[in-house]
Write a protein that holds these residues in place. Structure first.
Motif, PDB file in Angstrom:
ATOM      1  N   LEU A 128       8.942   1.199  -5.733  1.00  0.00           N
ATOM      2  CA  LEU A 128       7.989   2.167  -5.192  1.00  0.00           C
ATOM      3  C   LEU A 128       6.562   1.807  -5.601  1.00  0.00           C
ATOM      4  N   ASN A 129       6.346   1.545  -6.877  1.00  0.00           N
ATOM      5  CA  ASN A 129       5.000   1.210  -7.345  1.00  0.00           C
ATOM      6  C   ASN A 129       4.493  -0.080  -6.702  1.00  0.00           C
ATOM      7  N   ASN A 130       5.399  -1.035  -6.522  1.00  0.00           N
ATOM      8  CA  ASN A 130       5.024  -2.301  -5.894  1.00  0.00           C
ATOM      9  C   ASN A 130       4.584  -2.096  -4.448  1.00  0.00           C
ATOM     10  N   TRP A 131       5.331  -1.264  -3.715  1.00  0.00           N
ATOM     11  CA  TRP A 131       4.983  -1.043  -2.304  1.00  0.00           C
ATOM     12  C   TRP A 131       3.700  -0.241  -2.151  1.00  0.00           C
ATOM     13  N   ILE A 132       3.470   0.704  -3.044  1.00  0.00           N
ATOM     14  CA  ILE A 132       2.200   1.439  -3.004  1.00  0.00           C
ATOM     15  C   ILE A 132       1.042   0.474  -3.234  1.00  0.00           C
ATOM     16  N   SER A 133       1.213  -0.417  -4.209  1.00  0.00           N
ATOM     17  CA  SER A 133       0.181  -1.413  -4.506  1.00  0.00           C
ATOM     18  C   SER A 133      -0.048  -2.337  -3.314  1.00  0.00           C
ATOM     19  N   ARG A 134       1.037  -2.775  -2.682  1.00  0.00           N
ATOM     20  CA  ARG A 134       0.913  -3.673  -1.525  1.00  0.00           C
ATOM     21  C   ARG A 134       0.205  -2.981  -0.359  1.00  0.00           C
ATOM     22  N   PHE A 135       0.570  -1.713  -0.133  1.00  0.00           N
ATOM     23  CA  PHE A 135      -0.055  -0.999   0.978  1.00  0.00           C
ATOM     24  C   PHE A 135      -1.566  -0.910   0.759  1.00  0.00           C
ATOM     25  N   ILE A 190       9.287   0.223   5.337  1.00  0.00           N
ATOM     26  CA  ILE A 190       9.046  -0.388   6.650  1.00  0.00           C
ATOM     27  C   ILE A 190       7.555  -0.367   6.966  1.00  0.00           C
ATOM     28  N   ALA A 191       6.916   0.766   6.674  1.00  0.00           N
ATOM     29  CA  ALA A 191       5.482   0.887   6.941  1.00  0.00           C
ATOM     30  C   ALA A 191       4.685  -0.154   6.154  1.00  0.00           C
ATOM     31  N   VAL A 192       5.056  -0.354   4.895  1.00  0.00           N
ATOM     32  CA  VAL A 192       4.364  -1.350   4.072  1.00  0.00           C
ATOM     33  C   VAL A 192       4.561  -2.746   4.643  1.00  0.00           C
ATOM     34  N   THR A 193       5.792  -3.068   5.011  1.00  0.00           N
ATOM     35  CA  THR A 193       6.088  -4.384   5.578  1.00  0.00           C
ATOM     36  C   THR A 193       5.298  -4.618   6.858  1.00  0.00           C
TER      37      THR A 193
END
Length: 351
Positions: free
Chosen positions: A172-179, A307-310
């Motif tokens: 979760l933290n990784n995807w928030i950072s990526r977004f 999916i949104a982050v990707t």
């Protein structure tokens, strides 16, 4: 059968170099008619169908442009398939890995070509697929993901593939950072979604091998529509919470009466009579595994956010000009739709 297209502009392979590589590394391959086509559906690693005479193979390589750290690791993907194929034959058998960048200027590997049909709207029309056949394919997908989650990953030497402790929070933290890194515009309810996810992380299930992109168009069915021949696109496979994998699968399982926010953002093959509902899929999985699904809303919201982050990462590459694939232009609106839908899901508290 598998669908191929002419190789997209900017994603060509050096045909003579690949031809020489195959002839020097594979036995009993004749220097005969040489073909290179591209699989059209992949949005991450580039995948090519290669044929020389009677010999066939599939080549995988990273995409062009700047890549996230540790992503698109050909060595990891090749080694995973080499071990997994022995106990889960739906995974393709890899043939050879090449880290010599003088060949393609990037690592790549070649694996077996699994014959079969991609399960999509075109196949449904071609086969005049009945409701009963759609339901049967749905149950095949349930059985396959259960079988994958039952693999003893330690026994086949895959225990170092991932780090299951703290899997959900770390992801979760990784995807928030990526977004945030690849953000191209503000989406008003994004903070609501990420705060809810942070505050509702459940106790994790016992870790299993997870595909991480287990969906209908990553499965290949045989001519009779009775059996799966293969599952493809293993690049994101890891060790983690199996309900996260299930959440990912069901996030792509769009239903007839779903919101247009979903239908405009995802493949809608399952949104027709015959395919089972998300609830039916979930209950079939539970009946075969006995896993606790009381916190499943979290997993589904997390899957839509993933999916949104990707899609946001891919749209960033498109907007910056590192890929010119026209399919990616629509991701700007798709990302917004998925975030808004996730917020509504949280408010309504239903899957």
């Amino acid at each position: 059968m598998n669908k191929y297209i002419q190789v997209r502009d900017g994603e060509e392979l050096d045909r003579e170099i690949i031809k020489a590589f195959i002839l020097s590394n594979f036995e009993n391959v004749k220097d005969d008619k040489f073909e290179v086509k591209q699989f059209p559906s992949g949005k991450s690693n580039l995948t090519y169908f290669i044929k020389m005479g009677e010999w066939e193979g599939v080549l995988r390589r990273p995409p062009n442009g700047p890549l996230p750290p540790k992503a698109h690791d050909m060595n990891r993907e090749h080694d995973l398939l080499k071990k997994l194929h022995t106990v889960f034959p739906l995974a393709p058998k890899p043939y050879i890995l090449c880290n010599d960048k003088s060949v393609l200027n990037c690592p790549f590997y070649i694996m077996e070509r699994i014959k079969g049909h991609t399960i999509d709207d075109e196949l449904i029309i071609q086969k005049n697929m009945t409701k009963e056949q759609k339901r049967h394919i749905s149950t095949l997908m349930v059985d396959a993901i259960v079988e994958l989650h039952n693999v003893d990953y330690k026994q086949v030497g895959l225990e170092k593939l991932g780090f299951p402790k703290g899997f959900l929070e770390r992801r979760l933290n990784n995807w928030i950072s990526r977004f945030n890194k690849y953000k191209t515009e503000d989406i008003g309810v994004l903070d609501n979604v990420t705060k809810w996810l942070k505050n509702n992380i459940p106790k994790e299930q016992k870790a299993t091998l997870i595909h991480n992109d287990f969906k209908l168009n990553n499965a290949l069915v045989d001519d009779s529509l009775k059996h799966l021949n293969g599952i493809v696109d293993w690049e994101m496979t890891t060790i983690g919470d199996p309900l996260f994998d299930l959440g990912s699968t069901l996030s792509y399982w769009v239903e007839e009466d779903d919101s247009e926010l979903l239908k405009e953002s995802l493949e809608i093959t399952t949104a027709q009579p015959g395919f089972i509902t998300r609830e039916e899929f979930l209950q079939m999985y539970v009946s075969k595994t006995g896993r606790d699904i009381s916190s499943f809303l979290f997993y589904l919201v997390l899957a839509y956010f993933k999916i949104a982050v990707t899609q946001q990462q891919i749209y960033y590459r498109y907007k910056s000009g590192t890929t010119n694939d026209p399919r990616f232009a629509r991701f700007k609106q798709s990302v917004r739709n998925l975030i808004i839908y996730s917020d509504r899901l949280i408010q309504n508290k239903r899957i």
